[in-house]
Motif scaffolding. Structure first.
Motif, PDB file in Angstrom:
ATOM      1  N   ASP A  40      17.513  -4.246  21.330  1.00 12.63           N
ATOM      2  CA  ASP A  40      16.164  -4.519  21.807  1.00 12.63           C
ATOM      3  C   ASP A  40      16.143  -4.361  23.320  1.00 12.63           C
ATOM      4  O   ASP A  40      17.186  -4.289  23.979  1.00 12.63           O
ATOM      5  CB  ASP A  40      15.711  -5.921  21.388  1.00 12.63           C
ATOM      6  CG  ASP A  40      16.639  -7.002  21.916  1.00 12.63           C
ATOM      7  OD1 ASP A  40      16.548  -7.288  23.128  1.00 12.63           O
ATOM      8  OD2 ASP A  40      17.462  -7.536  21.132  1.00 12.63           O
ATOM      9  N   ALA A  41      14.953  -4.302  23.888  1.00  9.50           N
ATOM     10  CA  ALA A  41      14.790  -4.002  25.313  1.00  9.50           C
ATOM     11  C   ALA A  41      15.500  -5.017  26.197  1.00  9.50           C
ATOM     12  O   ALA A  41      16.165  -4.652  27.175  1.00  9.50           O
ATOM     13  CB  ALA A  41      13.299  -3.947  25.660  1.00  9.50           C
ATOM     14  N   ALA A  43      19.291  -4.538  26.068  1.00  7.80           N
ATOM     15  CA  ALA A  43      19.683  -3.324  26.789  1.00  7.80           C
ATOM     16  C   ALA A  43      19.671  -3.548  28.292  1.00  7.80           C
ATOM     17  O   ALA A  43      20.558  -3.090  29.016  1.00  7.80           O
ATOM     18  CB  ALA A  43      18.757  -2.166  26.414  1.00  7.80           C
ATOM     19  N   ARG A  93      22.809  -3.239  30.836  1.00  9.95           N
ATOM     20  CA  ARG A  93      22.726  -2.346  31.984  1.00  9.95           C
ATOM     21  C   ARG A  93      23.108  -3.075  33.271  1.00  9.95           C
ATOM     22  O   ARG A  93      23.851  -2.561  34.105  1.00  9.95           O
ATOM     23  CB  ARG A  93      21.313  -1.767  32.104  1.00  9.95           C
ATOM     24  CG  ARG A  93      21.164  -0.759  33.245  1.00  9.95           C
ATOM     25  CD  ARG A  93      19.776  -0.150  33.320  1.00  9.95           C
ATOM     26  NE  ARG A  93      19.579   0.838  32.273  1.00  9.95           N
ATOM     27  CZ  ARG A  93      18.841   0.629  31.187  1.00  9.95           C
ATOM     28  NH1 ARG A  93      18.254  -0.548  30.997  1.00  9.95           N
ATOM     29  NH2 ARG A  93      18.711   1.564  30.280  1.00  9.95           N
ATOM     30  N   GLU A 137      23.406   5.126  31.218  1.00  8.20           N
ATOM     31  CA  GLU A 137      22.367   5.535  30.270  1.00  8.20           C
ATOM     32  C   GLU A 137      22.973   6.269  29.078  1.00  8.20           C
ATOM     33  O   GLU A 137      22.543   6.087  27.932  1.00  8.20           O
ATOM     34  CB  GLU A 137      21.354   6.427  30.978  1.00  8.20           C
ATOM     35  CG  GLU A 137      20.027   6.590  30.244  1.00  8.20           C
ATOM     36  CD  GLU A 137      19.312   5.268  30.035  1.00  8.20           C
ATOM     37  OE1 GLU A 137      18.709   5.098  28.958  1.00  8.20           O
ATOM     38  OE2 GLU A 137      19.366   4.406  30.925  1.00  8.20           O
ATOM     39  N   ASN A 138      23.989   7.096  29.324  1.00  9.30           N
ATOM     40  CA  ASN A 138      24.629   7.824  28.225  1.00  9.30           C
ATOM     41  C   ASN A 138      25.289   6.879  27.228  1.00  9.30           C
ATOM     42  O   ASN A 138      25.303   7.137  26.019  1.00  9.30           O
ATOM     43  CB  ASN A 138      25.677   8.790  28.789  1.00  9.30           C
ATOM     44  CG  ASN A 138      25.043   9.976  29.493  1.00  9.30           C
ATOM     45  OD1 ASN A 138      23.876  10.304  29.259  1.00  9.30           O
ATOM     46  ND2 ASN A 138      25.787  10.610  30.383  1.00  9.30           N
ATOM     47  N   LEU A 166      24.316   3.643  26.663  1.00 11.77           N
ATOM     48  CA  LEU A 166      23.264   2.888  25.960  1.00 11.77           C
ATOM     49  C   LEU A 166      22.552   3.737  24.908  1.00 11.77           C
ATOM     50  O   LEU A 166      22.044   3.193  23.926  1.00 11.77           O
ATOM     51  CB  LEU A 166      22.256   2.350  26.977  1.00 11.77           C
ATOM     52  CG  LEU A 166      22.770   1.232  27.902  1.00 11.77           C
ATOM     53  CD1 LEU A 166      21.708   0.857  28.916  1.00 11.77           C
ATOM     54  CD2 LEU A 166      23.171   0.004  27.081  1.00 11.77           C
ATOM     55  N   GLN A 167      22.512   5.036  25.109  1.00  9.91           N
ATOM     56  CA  GLN A 167      21.839   5.903  24.132  1.00  9.91           C
ATOM     57  C   GLN A 167      22.540   5.907  22.780  1.00  9.91           C
ATOM     58  O   GLN A 167      21.945   6.248  21.760  1.00  9.91           O
ATOM     59  CB  GLN A 167      21.758   7.325  24.671  1.00  9.91           C
ATOM     60  CG  GLN A 167      20.715   7.511  25.760  1.00  9.91           C
ATOM     61  CD  GLN A 167      20.676   8.927  26.286  1.00  9.91           C
ATOM     62  OE1 GLN A 167      21.480   9.769  25.881  1.00  9.91           O
ATOM     63  NE2 GLN A 167      19.742   9.207  27.174  1.00  9.91           N
ATOM     64  N   ASN A 168      23.809   5.510  22.766  1.00  2.18           N
ATOM     65  CA  ASN A 168      24.548   5.462  21.503  1.00  2.18           C
ATOM     66  C   ASN A 168      24.250   4.206  20.691  1.00  2.18           C
ATOM     67  O   ASN A 168      24.753   4.055  19.582  1.00  2.18           O
ATOM     68  CB  ASN A 168      26.060   5.545  21.788  1.00  2.18           C
ATOM     69  CG  ASN A 168      26.451   6.865  22.420  1.00  2.18           C
ATOM     70  OD1 ASN A 168      25.871   7.904  22.106  1.00  2.18           O
ATOM     71  ND2 ASN A 168      27.413   6.830  23.324  1.00  2.18           N
ATOM     72  N   TYR A 169      23.443   3.298  21.258  1.00  5.35           N
ATOM     73  CA  TYR A 169      23.138   2.036  20.587  1.00  5.35           C
ATOM     74  C   TYR A 169      21.616   1.854  20.554  1.00  5.35           C
ATOM     75  O   TYR A 169      21.025   1.067  21.304  1.00  5.35           O
ATOM     76  CB  TYR A 169      23.812   0.872  21.317  1.00  5.35           C
ATOM     77  CG  TYR A 169      25.316   0.999  21.350  1.00  5.35           C
ATOM     78  CD1 TYR A 169      26.109   0.549  20.293  1.00  5.35           C
ATOM     79  CD2 TYR A 169      25.952   1.615  22.423  1.00  5.35           C
ATOM     80  CE1 TYR A 169      27.484   0.696  20.315  1.00  5.35           C
ATOM     81  CE2 TYR A 169      27.333   1.773  22.457  1.00  5.35           C
ATOM     82  CZ  TYR A 169      28.085   1.305  21.397  1.00  5.35           C
ATOM     83  OH  TYR A 169      29.438   1.451  21.422  1.00  5.35           O
ATOM     84  N   ASN A 170      20.976   2.593  19.659  1.00  2.00           N
ATOM     85  CA  ASN A 170      19.515   2.588  19.574  1.00  2.00           C
ATOM     86  C   ASN A 170      18.945   1.298  18.984  1.00  2.00           C
ATOM     87  O   ASN A 170      17.748   1.042  19.081  1.00  2.00           O
ATOM     88  CB  ASN A 170      19.032   3.782  18.729  1.00  2.00           C
ATOM     89  CG  ASN A 170      19.396   5.098  19.384  1.00  2.00           C
ATOM     90  OD1 ASN A 170      19.348   5.219  20.595  1.00  2.00           O
ATOM     91  ND2 ASN A 170      19.767   6.087  18.564  1.00  2.00           N
ATOM     92  N   ASP A 171      19.793   0.489  18.321  1.00  2.00           N
ATOM     93  CA  ASP A 171      19.289  -0.720  17.676  1.00  2.00           C
ATOM     94  C   ASP A 171      19.183  -1.891  18.649  1.00  2.00           C
ATOM     95  O   ASP A 171      18.792  -2.989  18.262  1.00  2.00           O
ATOM     96  CB  ASP A 171      20.202  -1.117  16.493  1.00  2.00           C
ATOM     97  CG  ASP A 171      21.656  -1.256  16.922  1.00  2.00           C
ATOM     98  OD1 ASP A 171      21.983  -0.733  18.007  1.00  2.00           O
ATOM     99  OD2 ASP A 171      22.430  -1.858  16.177  1.00  2.00           O
TER     100      ASP A 171
END
Length: 602
Positions: free
Chosen positions: A122-123, A126, A130, A112-113, A115-120
């Motif tokens: 899409d679901a 992501a 994951r 999760e840490n 993925l939080q660096n890549y806010n662009d």
């Protein structure tokens, strides 16, 4: 009219020619608006994994290879149980399973840490990333988990029982049954005899009648039968010969601190004072909300029948178990401490052949002053010896006073306990601690097993002296006397942790290199000295455990000293080519008590 028609035709043609151009432009614009795939996500994940001391490919490969080596060794050995015990494979398996459990719990947060660096993203993207990261971690976990299980299954397998084994067991069972019948018959016969015993004369000292020497029963003055049971008290020698006039023990006379006491003198060992002081060091860091804390103290006692007084030593503390409850105005030692006390008493009695007992208990009254409450009296009465209750002492500490006041409470000869009004003086835990430190450095005693060292037999101890093999790149680890004192003082770490860094220099002797530890500190850099090693605490000396703790220092240190509280051993492991040596032939081992003795040399 023809001009108008020509104009309209031209306009239509122009319009038709412009349509494809606009469509293509729209298509190109749409293509530019589509987001580009973020390929950096997995790169960031791989970098973080490789930087982790446990998850990295290098660590995982080492662990799996080490397990394969153990499995291969077990496959070709007949003494599997002995090999497993010698290499502490059960503890190794437990350690790896604990690590796997911890990292399985950490895995979702790690992902999760990232993925939080890549806010662009899409679901859907992501989710895909994951899943890919989860699969990569699970593969590492599963591989190691399966190998650990294979090792655990191998060391748990009992050797096949032969017909001879069963025959011996049958013979043993028959012999045991016969012995049991003999014992039962003897007990019945003795019971019949005791019914006809004539009471002997009255003993004026205890007002009881002897039973004519017929066993362990006595006739009391009122005619009742008193059963005297043998206790552990008479199994070992009652002696304080090695304590009297020993500079390692602080002598405290009861006449100095109270008006009347059944205890004539106390001998408190310097290392015991150190342990008590360290027990309250953590509480001093949190003076705003301190909690009561305490421990039990083991030692020895001698009774003087003429004066009916006791001489008592305080030598080794026992900390409560994890079921203890320490609150601001309450102290509950829990039930596990009883088992810990019994276990340590058995160990001390077996090793010394001397009668050790619970001689004192210690607790604090932070900010409340030194006194003995009704609940304290209740605890004292629960802990006292059944036949000799009066030798038990109690120490109360108020750590929030300027000098950390200490009060000593003892039984009077009438078995009542002293109160605060009986105390003539208070002692200071700070002053006791200062005395203990000084005595550790100045006491004179040379251990019998300390061989003269070529480097310097007075000031240095070679921690690799008893290793069976020596590598030329780390042929010796010379610990200075000050370094050994610091080691003894710093044994307050809990769990797997680096307690201190060891600083010194390299010494070249021909083709061999020895490393010197002149000083120990919590800093990586010390003036005029180089970083030579690490001092760590660990539940057992397992290479994966030690490697994980010192992973960030392996390229800078030349040895690791590992303290294992379970057996009181210091194990010195050379670091060769930026990695821990895995061959135990090159390890040095010393008992901590032997080093404590060595530092008392002149």
């Amino acid at each position: 009219m023809k001009k108008i028609q020509a104009f309209l035709l031209f306009a239509v043609l122009l319009l038709m020619a412009g349509m494809p151009t606009d469509a293509m432009a729209a298509k190109k614009g749409k293509a530019k608006a589509e987001p580009q795939p973020v390929v950096e996500v997995m790169d960031a994940f791989k970098q973080q994994v490789q930087a982790d001391p446990f998850l990295s490919d290098e660590t995982q490969t080492r662990l799996n290879n080490e397990i394969e080596q153990y499995l291969d060794a077990l496959l070709h050995r007949s003494d599997k149980a002995e090999y497993a015990e010698k290499n502490e494979l059960t503890l190794f398996v437990q350690d790896q399973r604990q690590q796997l459990e911890q990292y399985r719990k950490k895995a979702p947060l790690l992902i999760e840490n990232i993925l939080q660096n890549y806010n662009d993203l899409d679901a859907e993207t992501a989710v895909n990333y994951r899943k890919e990261m989860e699969a990569a971690l699970e593969q590492k976990f599963t591989t190691l988990e399966n190998n650990v299980k294979r090792l655990d299954d191998e060391i748990q397998i009992e050797p096949a029982k032969t017909i001879a084994d069963w025959n011996w067991k049958l013979i043993g069972a028959i012999v045991g049954a016969l012995l049991l019948l003999i014992i039962v018959f003897a007990i019945i016969s003795r019971s019949k005899k005791n019914k006809n015993v004539t009471p002997g004369p009255v003993n004026p000292r205890n007002n009881t009648r002897s039973n004519g020497g017929q066993g362990g029963q006595q006739q009391s003055a009122d005619g009742g039968i008193v059963v005297r049971r043998k206790t552990a008290t008479i199994l070992k020698k009652q002696s304080l010969e090695d304590v009297i006039d020993n500079p390692n023990y602080m002598q405290v006379d009861a006449i100095d601190f109270c008006y009347e006491s059944a205890v004539r003198r106390m001998y408190i060992k310097n290392s015991c004072i150190e342990d008590i002081y360290n027990l309250y060091a953590e509480d001093l860091r949190n003076p705003e909300s301190p909690k009561e804390d305490g421990c039990m103290v083991l030692g020895r006692w001698v009774h003087d029948p003429e004066s009916n007084e006791y001489y008592v030593s305080l030598e080794e503390i026992v900390l409560p178990g994890d079921d203890a409850v320490f609150e601001e105005y309450a102290l509950n030692f829990g039930g596990k401490i009883k088992l810990k006390v019994l276990e340590q008493l058995r160990k001390l009695r077996r090793e010394t052949n001397l009668q050790y007992d619970l001689t004192c208990w210690v607790h604090s009254h932070p900010g409340l002053g030194v006194f003995f409450s009704n609940s304290d009296t209740s605890v004292q009465d629960q802990l006292k010896h059944p036949q000799h209750p009066n030798f038990l002492t109690a120490i109360v500490v108020d750590i929030l006073t300027p000098m950390q006041d200490v009060g000593i409470f003892t039984y009077r000869r009438d078995t009542t306990i002293n109160s605060k009004s009986d105390l003539k003086k208070m002692y200071s835990l700070i002053e006791w601690h200062q005395w203990a430190q000084e005595s550790l450095k100045t006491a004179v005693q040379r251990p019998v097993n300390a061989k003269p060292q070529e480097f310097n037999s007075v000031e240095y101890f070679n921690a690799l002296e008893n290793a069976k093999e020596h590598d030329d790149n780390c042929a010796g680890v010379q610990l200075s006397k000050n370094a050994v004192v610091d080691i003894c003082m710093d044994l307050t770490g809990q769990g797997d942790d680096i307690i201190a860094m060891m600083h010194g220099f390299a010494s070249q002797r021909g083709q061999k290199v020895e490393y010197v530890a002149e000083k120990i500190s919590d800093k990586d850099v010390e003036p005029k000295l180089s970083l030579t090693g690490c001092f760590i605490a660990a539940p057992h000396c397992s290479i994966p455990t030690v490697r994980r703790v010192v992973a960030n220092y392996l390229d800078r240190i030349r040895f690791v000293v590992v303290y294992t509280p379970s057996d009181g051993l210091l194990t010195t492991i050379p670091v060769i080519n930026s990695d821990l040596c895995t061959d135990e032939q090159f390890y040095g081992e010393q008992r901590l008590e032997d080093l404590k003795t060595w530092i008392k040399q002149s």
